[in-house]
Design an enzyme around this catalytic site. Structure first.
Site, PDB file in Angstrom:
ATOM      1  N   TRP A 184      38.800  14.867 -44.061  1.00 14.67           N
ATOM      2  CA  TRP A 184      39.742  15.712 -43.256  1.00 14.67           C
ATOM      3  C   TRP A 184      40.831  15.095 -42.585  1.00 14.67           C
ATOM      4  O   TRP A 184      40.560  14.087 -42.150  1.00 14.67           O
ATOM      5  CB  TRP A 184      38.467  16.336 -42.196  1.00 14.67           C
ATOM      6  N   GLU A 225      37.925  19.031 -46.512  1.00 10.11           N
ATOM      7  CA  GLU A 225      37.802  20.370 -45.755  1.00 10.11           C
ATOM      8  C   GLU A 225      38.928  20.760 -45.123  1.00 10.11           C
ATOM      9  O   GLU A 225      40.098  20.186 -44.760  1.00 10.11           O
ATOM     10  CB  GLU A 225      37.075  19.436 -44.464  1.00 10.11           C
ATOM     11  N   LYS A 227      41.351  23.585 -42.609  1.00  9.31           N
ATOM     12  CA  LYS A 227      41.370  23.905 -41.110  1.00  9.31           C
ATOM     13  C   LYS A 227      42.569  24.858 -40.950  1.00  9.31           C
ATOM     14  O   LYS A 227      43.790  24.618 -41.495  1.00  9.31           O
ATOM     15  CB  LYS A 227      41.529  22.733 -40.438  1.00  9.31           C
ATOM     16  N   ASP A 258      34.163  24.645 -42.858  1.00 12.03           N
ATOM     17  CA  ASP A 258      33.613  24.462 -41.611  1.00 12.03           C
ATOM     18  C   ASP A 258      33.778  25.910 -40.984  1.00 12.03           C
ATOM     19  O   ASP A 258      34.920  26.280 -40.695  1.00 12.03           O
ATOM     20  CB  ASP A 258      34.412  23.257 -40.852  1.00 12.03           C
ATOM     21  N   HIS A 261      36.550  26.865 -38.572  1.00  9.94           N
ATOM     22  CA  HIS A 261      38.242  26.504 -39.060  1.00  9.94           C
ATOM     23  C   HIS A 261      38.770  27.718 -39.728  1.00  9.94           C
ATOM     24  O   HIS A 261      39.530  27.801 -40.601  1.00  9.94           O
ATOM     25  CB  HIS A 261      37.947  25.369 -40.232  1.00  9.94           C
ATOM     26  N   HIS A 285      30.191  22.559 -42.982  1.00  8.22           N
ATOM     27  CA  HIS A 285      29.960  21.919 -41.874  1.00  8.22           C
ATOM     28  C   HIS A 285      29.760  23.271 -40.893  1.00  8.22           C
ATOM     29  O   HIS A 285      30.209  24.176 -40.821  1.00  8.22           O
ATOM     30  CB  HIS A 285      31.381  21.481 -41.130  1.00  8.22           C
ATOM     31  N   ASP A 293      38.127  26.334 -32.133  1.00  9.47           N
ATOM     32  CA  ASP A 293      37.282  25.269 -32.854  1.00  9.47           C
ATOM     33  C   ASP A 293      36.461  24.410 -31.865  1.00  9.47           C
ATOM     34  O   ASP A 293      36.702  23.157 -31.885  1.00  9.47           O
ATOM     35  CB  ASP A 293      38.068  24.517 -33.823  1.00  9.47           C
ATOM     36  N   ASP A 295      33.590  23.797 -31.373  1.00 10.63           N
ATOM     37  CA  ASP A 295      32.242  22.627 -31.675  1.00 10.63           C
ATOM     38  C   ASP A 295      31.055  22.837 -30.720  1.00 10.63           C
ATOM     39  O   ASP A 295      30.614  21.666 -30.459  1.00 10.63           O
ATOM     40  CB  ASP A 295      32.563  21.222 -32.178  1.00 10.63           C
ATOM     41  N   ASP A 325      28.313  19.849 -37.633  1.00 13.02           N
ATOM     42  CA  ASP A 325      29.478  19.421 -37.160  1.00 13.02           C
ATOM     43  C   ASP A 325      29.574  19.918 -35.721  1.00 13.02           C
ATOM     44  O   ASP A 325      30.234  21.019 -35.459  1.00 13.02           O
ATOM     45  CB  ASP A 325      30.600  19.722 -38.043  1.00 13.02           C
TER      46      ASP A 325
HETATM   47  C1  RNT Z   1      37.538  18.720 -37.293  1.00 19.09           C
HETATM   48  C2  RNT Z   1      36.622  18.892 -38.355  1.00 19.09           C
HETATM   49  C3  RNT Z   1      36.028  17.643 -38.805  1.00 19.09           C
HETATM   50  C4  RNT Z   1      35.415  16.596 -37.517  1.00 19.09           C
HETATM   51  C5  RNT Z   1      34.301  15.521 -37.902  1.00 19.09           C
HETATM   52  C6  RNT Z   1      34.203  14.720 -36.841  1.00 19.09           C
HETATM   53  O1  RNT Z   1      38.075  19.882 -36.808  1.00 19.09           O
HETATM   54  O2  RNT Z   1      35.617  19.771 -38.310  1.00 19.09           O
HETATM   55  O3  RNT Z   1      35.070  17.727 -39.707  1.00 19.09           O
HETATM   56  O4  RNT Z   1      34.831  17.627 -36.641  1.00 19.09           O
HETATM   57  O5  RNT Z   1      34.960  14.944 -39.029  1.00 19.09           O
HETATM   58 ZN    ZN Z   2      34.251  19.902 -39.605  1.00 20.27          ZN
END
Ligand code: RNT
Ligand code: ZN
Length: 418
Positions: A184, A225, A227, A258, A261, A285, A293, A295, A325
């Site tokens: 990523w 990945e 985003k 993810d 994202h 993820h 985003d 998390d 994640d």
């Molecule tokens: C960031 C991505 C990525 C990170 C990790 C720490 O937006 O989601 O995957 O969160 O690699």
């Molecule tokens: Zn991620």
């Protein structure tokens, strides 16, 4: 009634739906979740001082954050003792462990810098997954890395990712199971770019160079990945969804989605089936975006359940590589991890206990009223009795009892950390 008795009663109810609860718990036991190491220390790692950069952010300063490999490993053990089943550990390159005062920059990392993690995993019979760390480093310049106009910057990160492939292969060989390695990059622009193509063309070329080294594709599953935005990269990201899907499809690597994202009303659960029709394997993820985003800790909520259903009812448990994640620094980190892990397992169990074949048949016959009716009725089936039995039979605390353990660990261990 004992947990086993409650399970017995639940099993009969599920059987009337054509669902084998015994089989569901047996299947769940063998589904590994890739647990992210970075919930334990707010994505800090051990190779640098300084803030988390790259458009991602942890918020909160709950006491007790792990500061050393030993602390992080102890915390991971605590979490694993509260989560049923056998899992994988997902490491980031910035969690390299340097011994005897040695240091290696990201582009010079070697398998030996992860020797202790391999030992840790071996002792616990776990596999390892891996990630290049392309953030929190001064070679990410102007929020650009593999797409930077300066070749020196790109080359640094190309070397880093190549090193990570070698480390991933070392993990796979030592532990006897494939290593999922996810790339990523944070690259993007805050404001409307004048040229969207050039950075993406450079990213494509950098990735081609990374993948040009020899490696065993059965052992190292490279993912990319996507985003849609990051903090400070609101208008444009180089690694957009279209970029990563097309790149992955054309180069034989895995796309990684993810669920934080995407645009706020877009759902990953709806994307999985399309991806599975065109890729042998995909990666996820699992996280929880709250308005952005952010998390947050994964919940046992509708979208998480829907993601799990898509994996289970498409018989894709071995084709979808899923990891968690999230990173919440505002609450007890061990609890955050445990809640997220247990919740994704609950979602998988919920999917395994759904009358998937029956529902699909009803849909095919156009009996959509019954589809809705049954989906809603299933929600109040004694799912909790099966979950409790799963926890008990796997030797971990049942229901909220695990929190006692966390409280004790907080008092005895976490509160002593500076
Ligand atoms: C960031 C991505 C990525 C990170 C990790 C720490 O937006 O989601 O995957 O969160 O690699
Ligand atoms: Zn991620």
């Amino acid at each position: 009634m004992t947990t086993t008795e409650r399970f017995g009663a639940a099993k009969e109810l599920y059987a009337k739906l054509g669902v084998d609860a015994e089989k569901a718990v047996e299947t769940l036991k063998n589904i590994p979740i890739s647990m992210h190491c970075w919930q334990g220390d707010d994505v800090t790692g051990f190779d640098h001082e300084g803030p988390l950069t790259g458009g991602i952010q942890t918020t909160g300063n709950y006491p007790g954050k792990a500061r050393t490999p030993e602390e992080l490993m102890a915390d991971i053990d605590k979490v694993l003792s509260l989560v049923p089943g056998k899992h994988k550990l997902n490491l980031h390159a910035n969690y390299a462990i340097f011994e005897d005062g040695e240091f290696a920059d990201r582009d010079a990392l070697e398998p030996k810098h992860f020797r202790k993690w391999v030992e840790f995993a071996k002792e616990r019979g776990m596999g390892l997954d891996f990630n290049p760390t392309i953030f929190s480093h001064d070679m990410v310049k102007d929020n650009l890395s593999l797409s930077h106009p300066d070749k020196e910057v790109r080359d640094f990160w190309i070397r880093h990712c190549q090193a990570c492939i070698r480390i991933s292969q070392y993990f796979a060989e030592e532990l006897g199971q494939p290593c999922v390695m996810n790339i990523w990059i944070p690259d993007g622009y805050k404001d409307i770019p004048a040229d969207r193509m050039a950075p993406r063309a450079r990213f494509k070329d950098s990735l081609d160079q990374i993948l040009s080294i020899p490696y065993d594709k059965e052992k190292v599953l490279v993912c990319l990945e996507s985003k849609v935005f990051g903090i400070g990269m609101e208008s444009y990201t180089v690694g957009s969804s279209e970029f990563t899907i097309n790149y992955a499809a054309s180069r034989g690597i895995l796309p990684l989605m993810d669920n934080g994202h995407y645009h706020p009303t877009e759902v990953v659960s709806d994307k999985i089936s399309s991806m599975l029709l065109f890729f042998d394997q995909i990666a996820l993820h699992v996280t929880r975006p709250v308005r952005w985003d952010s998390d947050h800790v994964v919940l046992f909520d509708d979208e998480t359940k829907e993601i799990a259903k898509e994996i289970v009812r498409n018989n894709a448990l071995d084709r979808v590589k899923f990891g968690l994640d999230f990173f919440d620094a505002s609450i007890n980190r061990i609890a955050a991890w445990t809640i997220g892990m247990r919740n994704f397992q609950k979602a998988l169990l919920y999917a395994l206990l759904s009358p998937n074949e029956k529902l699909a048949a009803l849909q095919e016959e156009g009996r959509l009223t019954e589809v809705l009716m049954l989906q809603e009725e299933v929600k109040t089936y004694p799912f909790g009795d099966v979950w409790d039995y799963f926890c008990e039979s796997n030797g971990v605390p049942v229901r909220e009892d695990w929190y006692e353990e966390v409280k004790k660990y907080e008092d005895e261990v976490l509160s002593k950390r500076g």
